[in-house]
Design a protein around this motif. Structure first.
Motif, PDB file in Angstrom:
ATOM      1  N   THR A 119       0.079 -18.168  -3.481  1.00 30.86           N
ATOM      2  CA  THR A 119      -0.574 -16.871  -3.263  1.00 30.86           C
ATOM      3  C   THR A 119       0.129 -16.078  -2.157  1.00 30.86           C
ATOM      4  O   THR A 119       0.331 -14.869  -2.291  1.00 30.86           O
ATOM      5  N   ALA A 120       0.513 -16.736  -1.084  1.00 30.39           N
ATOM      6  CA  ALA A 120       1.178 -16.041   0.025  1.00 30.39           C
ATOM      7  C   ALA A 120       2.485 -15.397  -0.447  1.00 30.39           C
ATOM      8  O   ALA A 120       2.823 -14.277  -0.043  1.00 30.39           O
ATOM      9  N   SER A 121       3.171 -16.061  -1.338  1.00 32.48           N
ATOM     10  CA  SER A 121       4.418 -15.520  -1.874  1.00 32.48           C
ATOM     11  C   SER A 121       4.138 -14.337  -2.793  1.00 32.48           C
ATOM     12  O   SER A 121       4.870 -13.336  -2.798  1.00 32.48           O
ATOM     13  N   LEU A 122       3.063 -14.434  -3.575  1.00 32.78           N
ATOM     14  CA  LEU A 122       2.685 -13.326  -4.461  1.00 32.78           C
ATOM     15  C   LEU A 122       2.284 -12.086  -3.660  1.00 32.78           C
ATOM     16  O   LEU A 122       2.586 -10.961  -4.061  1.00 32.78           O
ATOM     17  N   VAL A 123       1.637 -12.314  -2.514  1.00 36.25           N
ATOM     18  CA  VAL A 123       1.260 -11.195  -1.638  1.00 36.25           C
ATOM     19  C   VAL A 123       2.539 -10.508  -1.114  1.00 36.25           C
ATOM     20  O   VAL A 123       2.627  -9.272  -1.068  1.00 36.25           O
ATOM     21  N   LYS A 124       3.510 -11.317  -0.749  1.00 36.07           N
ATOM     22  CA  LYS A 124       4.785 -10.745  -0.288  1.00 36.07           C
ATOM     23  C   LYS A 124       5.462  -9.951  -1.401  1.00 36.07           C
ATOM     24  O   LYS A 124       6.052  -8.892  -1.161  1.00 36.07           O
ATOM     25  N   LEU A 125       5.396 -10.443  -2.631  1.00 33.94           N
ATOM     26  CA  LEU A 125       5.959  -9.704  -3.764  1.00 33.94           C
ATOM     27  C   LEU A 125       5.223  -8.381  -3.975  1.00 33.94           C
ATOM     28  O   LEU A 125       5.847  -7.357  -4.295  1.00 33.94           O
ATOM     29  N   ALA A 126       3.917  -8.401  -3.773  1.00 32.10           N
ATOM     30  CA  ALA A 126       3.128  -7.170  -3.906  1.00 32.10           C
ATOM     31  C   ALA A 126       3.551  -6.161  -2.843  1.00 32.10           C
ATOM     32  O   ALA A 126       3.658  -4.954  -3.120  1.00 32.10           O
ATOM     33  N   ASP A 127       3.824  -6.651  -1.638  1.00 33.77           N
ATOM     34  CA  ASP A 127       4.301  -5.759  -0.567  1.00 33.77           C
ATOM     35  C   ASP A 127       5.645  -5.119  -0.958  1.00 33.77           C
ATOM     36  O   ASP A 127       5.857  -3.929  -0.720  1.00 33.77           O
ATOM     37  N   ILE A 128       6.500  -5.909  -1.545  1.00 30.66           N
ATOM     38  CA  ILE A 128       7.794  -5.368  -1.982  1.00 30.66           C
ATOM     39  C   ILE A 128       7.578  -4.305  -3.050  1.00 30.66           C
ATOM     40  O   ILE A 128       8.202  -3.238  -3.024  1.00 30.66           O
ATOM     41  N   ALA A 129       6.685  -4.592  -3.982  1.00 28.56           N
ATOM     42  CA  ALA A 129       6.399  -3.636  -5.053  1.00 28.56           C
ATOM     43  C   ALA A 129       5.904  -2.313  -4.477  1.00 28.56           C
ATOM     44  O   ALA A 129       6.333  -1.239  -4.910  1.00 28.56           O
ATOM     45  N   LEU A 130       4.992  -2.399  -3.503  1.00 31.37           N
ATOM     46  CA  LEU A 130       4.475  -1.171  -2.872  1.00 31.37           C
ATOM     47  C   LEU A 130       5.580  -0.410  -2.153  1.00 31.37           C
ATOM     48  O   LEU A 130       5.686   0.818  -2.246  1.00 31.37           O
ATOM     49  N   LEU A 131       6.411  -1.137  -1.463  1.00 31.37           N
ATOM     50  CA  LEU A 131       7.513  -0.503  -0.741  1.00 31.37           C
ATOM     51  C   LEU A 131       8.451   0.217  -1.702  1.00 31.37           C
ATOM     52  O   LEU A 131       8.854   1.357  -1.457  1.00 31.37           O
ATOM     53  N   LEU A 132       8.775  -0.435  -2.803  1.00 33.28           N
ATOM     54  CA  LEU A 132       9.702   0.158  -3.756  1.00 33.28           C
ATOM     55  C   LEU A 132       9.086   1.348  -4.494  1.00 33.28           C
ATOM     56  O   LEU A 132       9.809   2.213  -4.976  1.00 33.28           O
ATOM     57  N   PHE A 180      13.264  -6.889  -8.374  1.00 36.24           N
ATOM     58  CA  PHE A 180      13.165  -6.625  -6.929  1.00 36.24           C
ATOM     59  C   PHE A 180      14.450  -7.042  -6.218  1.00 36.24           C
ATOM     60  O   PHE A 180      14.959  -6.334  -5.371  1.00 36.24           O
ATOM     61  N   ARG A 181      14.951  -8.221  -6.580  1.00 41.30           N
ATOM     62  CA  ARG A 181      16.180  -8.708  -5.950  1.00 41.30           C
ATOM     63  C   ARG A 181      17.339  -7.757  -6.226  1.00 41.30           C
ATOM     64  O   ARG A 181      18.127  -7.446  -5.334  1.00 41.30           O
ATOM     65  N   ASN A 182      17.411  -7.269  -7.465  1.00 40.12           N
ATOM     66  CA  ASN A 182      18.494  -6.339  -7.816  1.00 40.12           C
ATOM     67  C   ASN A 182      18.367  -5.023  -7.052  1.00 40.12           C
ATOM     68  O   ASN A 182      19.361  -4.479  -6.578  1.00 40.12           O
ATOM     69  N   GLN A 183      17.157  -4.507  -6.938  1.00 41.18           N
ATOM     70  CA  GLN A 183      16.948  -3.246  -6.226  1.00 41.18           C
ATOM     71  C   GLN A 183      17.280  -3.378  -4.740  1.00 41.18           C
ATOM     72  O   GLN A 183      17.779  -2.443  -4.127  1.00 41.18           O
ATOM     73  N   LEU A 184      16.972  -4.544  -4.173  1.00 38.89           N
ATOM     74  CA  LEU A 184      17.197  -4.760  -2.745  1.00 38.89           C
ATOM     75  C   LEU A 184      18.564  -5.379  -2.443  1.00 38.89           C
ATOM     76  O   LEU A 184      18.963  -5.468  -1.281  1.00 38.89           O
ATOM     77  N   GLY A 185      19.257  -5.826  -3.485  1.00 34.46           N
ATOM     78  CA  GLY A 185      20.561  -6.440  -3.271  1.00 34.46           C
ATOM     79  C   GLY A 185      20.458  -7.827  -2.656  1.00 34.46           C
ATOM     80  O   GLY A 185      21.328  -8.236  -1.895  1.00 34.46           O
ATOM     81  N   LEU A 186      19.400  -8.545  -2.974  1.00 34.70           N
ATOM     82  CA  LEU A 186      19.187  -9.886  -2.422  1.00 34.70           C
ATOM     83  C   LEU A 186      19.572 -10.957  -3.426  1.00 34.70           C
ATOM     84  O   LEU A 186      19.382 -10.799  -4.628  1.00 34.70           O
ATOM     85  N   SER A 187      20.086 -12.051  -2.916  1.00 37.21           N
ATOM     86  CA  SER A 187      20.361 -13.201  -3.776  1.00 37.21           C
ATOM     87  C   SER A 187      19.053 -13.953  -4.003  1.00 37.21           C
ATOM     88  O   SER A 187      18.053 -13.724  -3.303  1.00 37.21           O
ATOM     89  N   MET A 209       7.225 -12.258 -13.938  1.00 36.07           N
ATOM     90  CA  MET A 209       8.164 -13.243 -13.464  1.00 36.07           C
ATOM     91  C   MET A 209       9.563 -12.645 -13.336  1.00 36.07           C
ATOM     92  O   MET A 209      10.234 -12.889 -12.361  1.00 36.07           O
ATOM     93  N   LYS A 210       9.965 -11.858 -14.299  1.00 38.11           N
ATOM     94  CA  LYS A 210      11.262 -11.194 -14.218  1.00 38.11           C
ATOM     95  C   LYS A 210      11.218 -10.091 -13.154  1.00 38.11           C
ATOM     96  O   LYS A 210      12.227  -9.535 -12.796  1.00 38.11           O
ATOM     97  N   LEU A 211      10.011  -9.798 -12.655  1.00 32.93           N
ATOM     98  CA  LEU A 211       9.847  -8.780 -11.630  1.00 32.93           C
ATOM     99  C   LEU A 211      10.616  -9.148 -10.369  1.00 32.93           C
ATOM    100  O   LEU A 211      11.208  -8.271  -9.731  1.00 32.93           O
ATOM    101  N   THR A 212      10.654 -10.405 -10.021  1.00 33.79           N
ATOM    102  CA  THR A 212      11.397 -10.804  -8.823  1.00 33.79           C
ATOM    103  C   THR A 212      12.888 -10.538  -8.999  1.00 33.79           C
ATOM    104  O   THR A 212      13.561 -10.157  -8.051  1.00 33.79           O
ATOM    105  N   VAL A 213      13.371 -10.704 -10.221  1.00 30.50           N
ATOM    106  CA  VAL A 213      14.779 -10.413 -10.490  1.00 30.50           C
ATOM    107  C   VAL A 213      15.023  -8.922 -10.276  1.00 30.50           C
ATOM    108  O   VAL A 213      16.008  -8.521  -9.650  1.00 30.50           O
TER     109      VAL A 213
END
Length: 167
Positions: free
Chosen positions: A41-54, A7-14, A1-5
């Motif tokens: 689930t669709a949102s979790l898939v998008k988070l997984a894509d971000i994780a792979l990208l990072l 990801f947001r910090n790494q990408l500079g997203l609010s 759950m804190k993973l999105t935080v």
């Protein structure tokens, strides 16, 4: 759950921008980040894509290197432009200083001439004396020093830019 935080910090997203990307409400993302709610689930898939990208540091490093090179070219162009502008400004200010100094010397000579005429009791002497005094005030040592200070500031700016350019 804190993973999105993270990801947001790494990408500079609010939080709001991340919520838009994940196609969820900001409040839903906030609750997910605090552990009070799950994401679709669709949102979790998008988070997984971000994780792979990072995790792909190599491709990120290449993109960063290309971006860095482009930024360095822009910086060099900018610094060259600034140098040219300051060199021109320095030349203008130097010429102005030379004019001020020349006028000062002329007015000192005029003052001497007017004093000489005063001794001869010539009517023009007073007019020339006043003109000389006015010219000395306008082009005197104070104004010459101000002009020299302007030149010194420009020279300092040029030196700073040349140092930046070497880095």
């Amino acid at each position: 759950m804190k993973l999105t935080v993270s990801f947001r910090n790494q990408l500079g997203l609010s939080q709001e921008m991340m919520a838009i990307y994940l196609a969820v409400a900001k409040s839903q993302l906030s609750m997910y980040e605090s552990g009070k709610r799950e994401l679709p689930t669709a949102s979790l898939v998008k988070l997984a894509d971000i994780a792979l990208l990072l995790q792909r540091n190599e491709s990120t490093a290449e993109a960063e290197s290309e971006l860095q090179k482009a930024q360095e070219v822009k910086l060099k162009t900018f610094l060259d432009f600034q140098i040219n502008e300051l060199e021109y400004k320095k030349l203008k200010e130097q010429r102005l200083l030379e004019r001020i100094q020349k006028k000062y010397k002329q007015n000192v000579q005029l003052y001497s001439f007017a004093q000489h005429l005063q001794n001869s009791k010539t009517a023009l002497a007073e007019v020339l004396l006043q003109q000389a005094i006015k010219g000395i005030e306008q082009n005197g040592l104070v104004n010459q020093t101000i002009q020299k200070m302007k030149l010194e500031i420009i020279t300092s700016q040029l030196d700073s830019i040349h140092l930046l350019k070497k880095m």
